[in-house]
Write an enzyme that holds these catalytic residues in place. Structure first.
Site, PDB file in Angstrom:
ATOM      1  N   ARG A 120       2.666   1.380 -77.339  1.00 59.74           N
ATOM      2  CA  ARG A 120       1.590   1.911 -76.506  1.00 59.74           C
ATOM      3  C   ARG A 120       0.236   1.435 -77.029  1.00 59.74           C
ATOM      4  O   ARG A 120      -0.673   1.107 -76.261  1.00 59.74           O
ATOM      5  CB  ARG A 120       1.687   3.441 -76.560  1.00 59.74           C
ATOM      6  CG  ARG A 120       1.065   4.160 -75.415  1.00 59.74           C
ATOM      7  CD  ARG A 120       1.408   5.625 -75.463  1.00 59.74           C
ATOM      8  NE  ARG A 120       2.696   5.945 -74.877  1.00 59.74           N
ATOM      9  CZ  ARG A 120       2.959   5.998 -73.578  1.00 59.74           C
ATOM     10  NH1 ARG A 120       2.007   5.759 -72.713  1.00 59.74           N
ATOM     11  NH2 ARG A 120       4.152   6.294 -73.136  1.00 59.74           N
ATOM     12  N   HIS A 161      -7.025  14.504 -60.613  1.00 61.76           N
ATOM     13  CA  HIS A 161      -5.735  15.159 -60.810  1.00 61.76           C
ATOM     14  C   HIS A 161      -5.466  16.047 -59.594  1.00 61.76           C
ATOM     15  O   HIS A 161      -6.361  16.785 -59.159  1.00 61.76           O
ATOM     16  CB  HIS A 161      -5.765  15.992 -62.094  1.00 61.76           C
ATOM     17  CG  HIS A 161      -4.450  16.641 -62.382  1.00 61.76           C
ATOM     18  ND1 HIS A 161      -3.358  15.931 -62.832  1.00 61.76           N
ATOM     19  CD2 HIS A 161      -4.037  17.927 -62.248  1.00 61.76           C
ATOM     20  CE1 HIS A 161      -2.335  16.755 -62.976  1.00 61.76           C
ATOM     21  NE2 HIS A 161      -2.726  17.966 -62.630  1.00 61.76           N
ATOM     22  N   SER A 186      -4.676   4.493 -52.959  1.00 60.86           N
ATOM     23  CA  SER A 186      -5.489   5.010 -51.850  1.00 60.86           C
ATOM     24  C   SER A 186      -6.814   5.599 -52.345  1.00 60.86           C
ATOM     25  O   SER A 186      -7.836   5.482 -51.664  1.00 60.86           O
ATOM     26  CB  SER A 186      -4.705   6.039 -51.024  1.00 60.86           C
ATOM     27  OG  SER A 186      -4.489   7.225 -51.741  1.00 60.86           O
ATOM     28  N   ILE A 240       0.205   7.457 -70.220  1.00 58.82           N
ATOM     29  CA  ILE A 240      -0.391   8.315 -71.245  1.00 58.82           C
ATOM     30  C   ILE A 240      -1.304   7.422 -72.080  1.00 58.82           C
ATOM     31  O   ILE A 240      -0.878   6.352 -72.533  1.00 58.82           O
ATOM     32  CB  ILE A 240       0.696   8.903 -72.163  1.00 58.82           C
ATOM     33  CG1 ILE A 240       1.747   9.632 -71.325  1.00 58.82           C
ATOM     34  CG2 ILE A 240       0.083   9.762 -73.264  1.00 58.82           C
ATOM     35  CD1 ILE A 240       1.667  11.110 -71.296  1.00 58.82           C
TER      36      ILE A 240
HETATM   37  C1  GRF Z   1      -3.141  10.998 -56.414  1.00 59.09           C
HETATM   38  O1  GRF Z   1      -2.571  12.145 -55.885  1.00 59.09           O
HETATM   39  C2  GRF Z   1      -3.897  11.327 -57.664  1.00 59.09           C
HETATM   40  O2  GRF Z   1      -4.459  12.594 -57.659  1.00 59.09           O
HETATM   41  C3  GRF Z   1      -2.833  11.253 -58.709  1.00 59.09           C
HETATM   42  O3  GRF Z   1      -2.000  10.213 -58.326  1.00 59.09           O
HETATM   43  C4  GRF Z   1      -2.106  10.011 -56.918  1.00 59.09           C
HETATM   44  C5  GRF Z   1      -2.521   8.589 -56.740  1.00 59.09           C
HETATM   45  O4  GRF Z   1      -2.502   8.192 -55.403  1.00 59.09           O
HETATM   46  N1  GRF Z   1      -3.425  11.090 -60.018  1.00 59.09           N
HETATM   47  P1  GRF Z   1      -3.176   6.801 -55.005  1.00 59.09           P
HETATM   48  O5  GRF Z   1      -2.531   5.727 -55.867  1.00 59.09           O
HETATM   49  O6  GRF Z   1      -4.641   6.902 -55.241  1.00 59.09           O
HETATM   50  O7  GRF Z   1      -2.837   6.615 -53.567  1.00 59.09           O
END
Ligand code: GRF
Length: 197
Positions: free
Chosen positions: A72, A116, A16, A99
């Protein structure tokens, strides 16, 4: 004509935030404003719903399944190759649940950003919303930051706060924060691109 500022977005899930950035780029004509375009969306999960969403918005997608790599380091080396085919000015992490190895972080130093779902430096890592509720925070939010070697650290580019309301669950708080993420991330990316030569 200057070369385009290519943006590559990495996702793992619903995408999203990716969609919010693609739509802002299209609606605000970033191409004309700052020569920027979303060149590709790459997912490490073949089933990520964000892949279809990106395609429906007219953006090229690629899948690089991390399960096909022994280490990784091997995965990140292949990922860097895929990303670099687009000669990106900016790599955007949008719910990319991996990671990152130090080698990859170093390679994109100064041109990789993340969002984040907390007001960093509080609540790095996972389960940020429940942890904010459990700690009794009256505010929660989200942070756009540059990516450095330490997880969820790095210079902060933008933040948005929301209230934590009585009776909030992790889900209701996450939904309130996500609305702000969709506003904040495109704006922060747009501002960053305008600041680039
Ligand atoms: C969001 O809450 C973002 O902050 C976190 O993971 C989620 C991803 O949601 N890092 P989307 O895939 O962008 O809908």
């Amino acid at each position: 004509m200057p070369s385009p500022k290519n943006i590559v977005i990495l996702i793992s899930g619903s995408g999203s935030n990716m969609a919010a950035i693609v739509q802002a780029a299209q609606q605000q004509d970033w191409q004309r404003e700052s020569g920027a375009r979303v060149a590709a969306v790459i997912s490490n999960r073949p089933g990520a719903a964000g892949l279809q969403l990106a395609q429906s918005l007219g953006v090229a997608t690629q899948v690089l399944d991390h399960r096909g790599f022994e280490t990784r380091e091997d995965f990140d080396a292949a990922l860097m190759q895929e990303i670099d085919r687009h000669q990106p000015a900016l790599v955007v992490l949008a719910g990319f649940m991996r990671i990152l190895t130090p080698g990859l972080v170093h390679h994109y130093a100064g041109r990789m950003v993340n969002i984040h779902p907390s007001l960093l430096p509080a609540f790095t890592g996972l389960n940020t919303h429940q942890r904010a509720i459990d700690a009794g925070c009256v505010e929660a939010g989200c942070t756009v930051h540059q990516v450095t070697a330490e997880l969820d650290h790095g210079p902060i580019l933008a933040q948005a706060a929301v209230p934590v309301l009585p009776g909030d669950t992790a889900d209701t708080l996450a939904a309130r924060v996500l609305v702000q993420e969709h506003r904040l991330y495109p704006q922060a990316v747009c501002d960053w691109l305008k600041g680039q030569p």
